[in-house]
Design a protein around this motif. Sequence first.
Motif, PDB file in Angstrom:
ATOM      1  N   GLU A 181       2.710   0.487 -10.949  1.00  0.00           N
ATOM      2  CA  GLU A 181       3.534  -0.895 -11.801  1.00  0.00           C
ATOM      3  C   GLU A 181       4.607  -1.709 -11.377  1.00  0.00           C
ATOM      4  OE1 GLU A 181       5.922   1.022 -14.611  1.00  0.00           O
ATOM      5  OE2 GLU A 181       3.707   1.727 -15.952  1.00  0.00           O
ATOM      6  N   ARG A 182       5.177  -1.011  -9.884  1.00  0.00           N
ATOM      7  CA  ARG A 182       5.563  -1.931  -9.283  1.00  0.00           C
ATOM      8  C   ARG A 182       5.094  -2.641  -7.812  1.00  0.00           C
ATOM      9  NH1 ARG A 182       7.774   0.930 -11.983  1.00  0.00           N
ATOM     10  NH2 ARG A 182      10.200   1.345 -12.722  1.00  0.00           N
ATOM     11  N   GLY A 183       3.930  -3.020  -8.099  1.00  0.00           N
ATOM     12  CA  GLY A 183       3.159  -3.872  -7.100  1.00  0.00           C
ATOM     13  C   GLY A 183       2.569  -2.908  -6.264  1.00  0.00           C
ATOM     14  N   TYR A 184       2.420  -1.707  -6.337  1.00  0.00           N
ATOM     15  CA  TYR A 184       1.824  -1.405  -5.033  1.00  0.00           C
ATOM     16  C   TYR A 184       0.332  -1.154  -5.429  1.00  0.00           C
ATOM     17  CZ  TYR A 184       5.749  -0.143  -2.894  1.00  0.00           C
ATOM     18  OH  TYR A 184       6.937  -0.131  -2.045  1.00  0.00           O
ATOM     19  N   TYR A 185      -1.150  -0.941  -4.393  1.00  0.00           N
ATOM     20  CA  TYR A 185      -2.134  -0.807  -4.693  1.00  0.00           C
ATOM     21  C   TYR A 185      -1.859   1.012  -3.745  1.00  0.00           C
ATOM     22  CZ  TYR A 185      -7.276   0.306  -3.549  1.00  0.00           C
ATOM     23  OH  TYR A 185      -8.619   0.184  -4.264  1.00  0.00           O
ATOM     24  N   VAL A 186      -1.964   1.988  -4.832  1.00  0.00           N
ATOM     25  CA  VAL A 186      -2.113   3.545  -5.124  1.00  0.00           C
ATOM     26  C   VAL A 186      -3.217   4.073  -4.291  1.00  0.00           C
ATOM     27  CG1 VAL A 186      -0.406   5.966  -5.410  1.00  0.00           C
ATOM     28  CG2 VAL A 186       0.459   3.417  -5.915  1.00  0.00           C
ATOM     29  N   VAL A 187      -3.061   4.854  -3.274  1.00  0.00           N
ATOM     30  CA  VAL A 187      -4.459   5.330  -2.281  1.00  0.00           C
ATOM     31  C   VAL A 187      -3.725   7.277  -3.044  1.00  0.00           C
ATOM     32  CG1 VAL A 187      -5.795   6.409  -1.160  1.00  0.00           C
ATOM     33  CG2 VAL A 187      -5.286   3.898  -1.915  1.00  0.00           C
ATOM     34  N   SER A 188      -4.733   8.270  -3.197  1.00  0.00           N
ATOM     35  CA  SER A 188      -3.676   9.810  -3.935  1.00  0.00           C
ATOM     36  C   SER A 188      -4.705  10.007  -3.023  1.00  0.00           C
ATOM     37  CB  SER A 188      -3.897   9.837  -4.950  1.00  0.00           C
ATOM     38  OG  SER A 188      -3.255  11.374  -5.044  1.00  0.00           O
ATOM     39  N   LEU A 226       0.874  -1.177  -0.297  1.00  0.00           N
ATOM     40  CA  LEU A 226       0.013   0.194   0.214  1.00  0.00           C
ATOM     41  C   LEU A 226       0.888   1.377  -0.053  1.00  0.00           C
ATOM     42  CD1 LEU A 226      -2.518   1.366   0.165  1.00  0.00           C
ATOM     43  CD2 LEU A 226      -2.626   1.156   3.321  1.00  0.00           C
ATOM     44  N   ALA A 227       0.707   1.957  -0.893  1.00  0.00           N
ATOM     45  CA  ALA A 227       1.259   3.532  -1.161  1.00  0.00           C
ATOM     46  C   ALA A 227       0.105   4.600  -0.773  1.00  0.00           C
ATOM     47  CB  ALA A 227       2.013   3.398  -2.092  1.00  0.00           C
ATOM     48  N   ILE A 228       0.633   5.645   0.211  1.00  0.00           N
ATOM     49  CA  ILE A 228      -0.342   6.786   0.760  1.00  0.00           C
ATOM     50  C   ILE A 228      -0.112   7.907   0.073  1.00  0.00           C
ATOM     51  CG2 ILE A 228      -1.410   7.700   2.141  1.00  0.00           C
ATOM     52  CD1 ILE A 228      -2.148   5.397   3.648  1.00  0.00           C
ATOM     53  N   THR A 262      -6.548  11.956   8.321  1.00  0.00           N
ATOM     54  CA  THR A 262      -7.238  11.883   7.398  1.00  0.00           C
ATOM     55  C   THR A 262      -5.852  10.401   7.230  1.00  0.00           C
ATOM     56  OG1 THR A 262      -8.323  13.727   6.862  1.00  0.00           O
ATOM     57  CG2 THR A 262      -7.719  12.490   4.779  1.00  0.00           C
ATOM     58  N   ILE A 263      -4.739  10.543   7.091  1.00  0.00           N
ATOM     59  CA  ILE A 263      -4.211   9.293   6.543  1.00  0.00           C
ATOM     60  C   ILE A 263      -4.759   8.259   7.390  1.00  0.00           C
ATOM     61  CG2 ILE A 263      -1.740   8.560   6.679  1.00  0.00           C
ATOM     62  CD1 ILE A 263      -0.787  11.512   5.434  1.00  0.00           C
ATOM     63  N   LEU A 264      -4.917   8.274   8.786  1.00  0.00           N
ATOM     64  CA  LEU A 264      -4.817   7.343   9.724  1.00  0.00           C
ATOM     65  C   LEU A 264      -6.164   6.610   9.396  1.00  0.00           C
ATOM     66  CD1 LEU A 264      -3.885   5.348  12.266  1.00  0.00           C
ATOM     67  CD2 LEU A 264      -4.452   7.477  13.406  1.00  0.00           C
ATOM     68  N   TYR A 265      -7.536   7.753   9.357  1.00  0.00           N
ATOM     69  CA  TYR A 265      -8.650   6.975   8.986  1.00  0.00           C
ATOM     70  C   TYR A 265      -8.669   6.209   7.428  1.00  0.00           C
ATOM     71  CZ  TYR A 265     -13.704   6.882   8.183  1.00  0.00           C
ATOM     72  OH  TYR A 265     -15.043   5.933   8.071  1.00  0.00           O
ATOM     73  N   THR A 266      -8.339   6.872   7.203  1.00  0.00           N
ATOM     74  CA  THR A 266      -8.190   6.188   4.646  1.00  0.00           C
ATOM     75  C   THR A 266      -7.368   4.566   5.344  1.00  0.00           C
ATOM     76  OG1 THR A 266      -7.636   8.434   3.959  1.00  0.00           O
ATOM     77  CG2 THR A 266      -6.990   6.726   2.834  1.00  0.00           C
ATOM     78  N   LEU A 267      -6.254   4.394   6.500  1.00  0.00           N
ATOM     79  CA  LEU A 267      -5.742   3.346   6.496  1.00  0.00           C
ATOM     80  C   LEU A 267      -6.158   2.588   7.464  1.00  0.00           C
ATOM     81  CD1 LEU A 267      -3.023   1.943   6.002  1.00  0.00           C
ATOM     82  CD2 LEU A 267      -1.973   3.315   8.267  1.00  0.00           C
ATOM     83  N   VAL A 326       4.057  -0.153   4.540  1.00  0.00           N
ATOM     84  CA  VAL A 326       3.237   0.134   4.172  1.00  0.00           C
ATOM     85  C   VAL A 326       3.705   1.704   3.463  1.00  0.00           C
ATOM     86  CG1 VAL A 326       1.708   2.996   4.496  1.00  0.00           C
ATOM     87  CG2 VAL A 326       0.858   0.150   5.255  1.00  0.00           C
ATOM     88  N   LEU A 327       4.024   2.577   2.563  1.00  0.00           N
ATOM     89  CA  LEU A 327       4.580   3.271   2.046  1.00  0.00           C
ATOM     90  C   LEU A 327       3.700   4.651   1.896  1.00  0.00           C
ATOM     91  CD1 LEU A 327       7.038   4.705   0.198  1.00  0.00           C
ATOM     92  CD2 LEU A 327       6.377   3.719  -1.311  1.00  0.00           C
ATOM     93  N   LEU A 328       4.575   5.893   2.735  1.00  0.00           N
ATOM     94  CA  LEU A 328       4.157   7.393   2.101  1.00  0.00           C
ATOM     95  C   LEU A 328       4.765   8.674   1.557  1.00  0.00           C
ATOM     96  CD1 LEU A 328       3.331   8.361   6.029  1.00  0.00           C
ATOM     97  CD2 LEU A 328       1.653   6.613   4.529  1.00  0.00           C
ATOM     98  N   VAL A 329       3.747   8.931   0.245  1.00  0.00           N
ATOM     99  CA  VAL A 329       4.768  10.020  -0.516  1.00  0.00           C
ATOM    100  C   VAL A 329       4.057  11.135   0.021  1.00  0.00           C
ATOM    101  CG1 VAL A 329       5.601  10.160  -2.490  1.00  0.00           C
ATOM    102  CG2 VAL A 329       5.175   7.640  -1.724  1.00  0.00           C
ATOM    103  N   GLY A 330       4.427  12.094  -0.240  1.00  0.00           N
ATOM    104  CA  GLY A 330       3.929  13.851  -0.262  1.00  0.00           C
ATOM    105  C   GLY A 330       4.914  14.947  -0.363  1.00  0.00           C
ATOM    106  N   HIS A 331       3.956  15.603  -1.396  1.00  0.00           N
ATOM    107  CA  HIS A 331       4.445  17.072  -1.714  1.00  0.00           C
ATOM    108  C   HIS A 331       4.446  17.831  -0.861  1.00  0.00           C
ATOM    109  CE1 HIS A 331       5.076  20.030  -4.954  1.00  0.00           C
ATOM    110  NE2 HIS A 331       6.211  20.091  -4.252  1.00  0.00           N
ATOM    111  N   SER A 332       5.741  18.645  -0.548  1.00  0.00           N
ATOM    112  CA  SER A 332       5.259  20.063  -0.092  1.00  0.00           C
ATOM    113  C   SER A 332       4.637  19.560   1.020  1.00  0.00           C
ATOM    114  CB  SER A 332       5.273  20.900  -1.153  1.00  0.00           C
ATOM    115  OG  SER A 332       4.831  22.722  -0.598  1.00  0.00           O
TER     116      SER A 332
END
Length: 213
Positions: free
Chosen positions: A51-58, A28-30, A89-94, A109-115
């Motif tokens: 493409e690298r096997g993640y279910y990505v949630v933006s 899972l990537a958020i 929000t991230i916690l509730y989504t997870l 679990v992977l987190l990615v965040g911009h700014s």
Amino acid sequence: MTLLDEARSRRIPLQLYWPEQTKSKLKLAILSHGYKVSHTAYTFIATNLAERGYYVVSILHELPGDEPIPTTGKPYEVRMPNWQRGAATILYTLQSLQKQKPDLDFKHVLLVGHSNGGDMSMLFAQQYPELVSQVISLDNRRMPLPRSYKPRILSIRSSDQPADPGVLPTREEQKRYKIKIITLTNTIHNDMCDEGTQAQKEEINALINSFIQ
């Protein structure tokens, strides 16, 4: 998909990405967007991870009617409520995904965040280190990176927007906690989304791919 956090009476719109075919349990990537940037403006990262096997949630963090982010005062203090809301929000989504998608791999679990989304992600990593395996910040500037061994941290920095004092670890801390800090000499802060050039996006994805291996 749109979630509803009834306790906060808050909608949580999500954009989802996943691989067409998979042979193993999806990680899972958020993904959390920058301020005044759409949560759909990071497709180059989301599709690369899928493409690298993640279910990505933006996640769409900024909703109509939300208070604007403060532009005066000490950013760490005046923007903390915004980051706390984002972390909640991230916690509730997870937690919701654990119920709706129990077949996902929640141990990596992977987190990615911009700014500003990176600030939220770093706050979440500080508050819930046991829930996150890796965190990638694209030029978060205000929330200090956790000085800890878990989760693993990569911060990709722009050439034009310096972080506030104390946000980035010292060289000694980077070495001690194995935190990776990489500055892109040809990419400015606002190019770290789909607005960037193909070369810029490929460079960012190459760094992400190397980190998540």
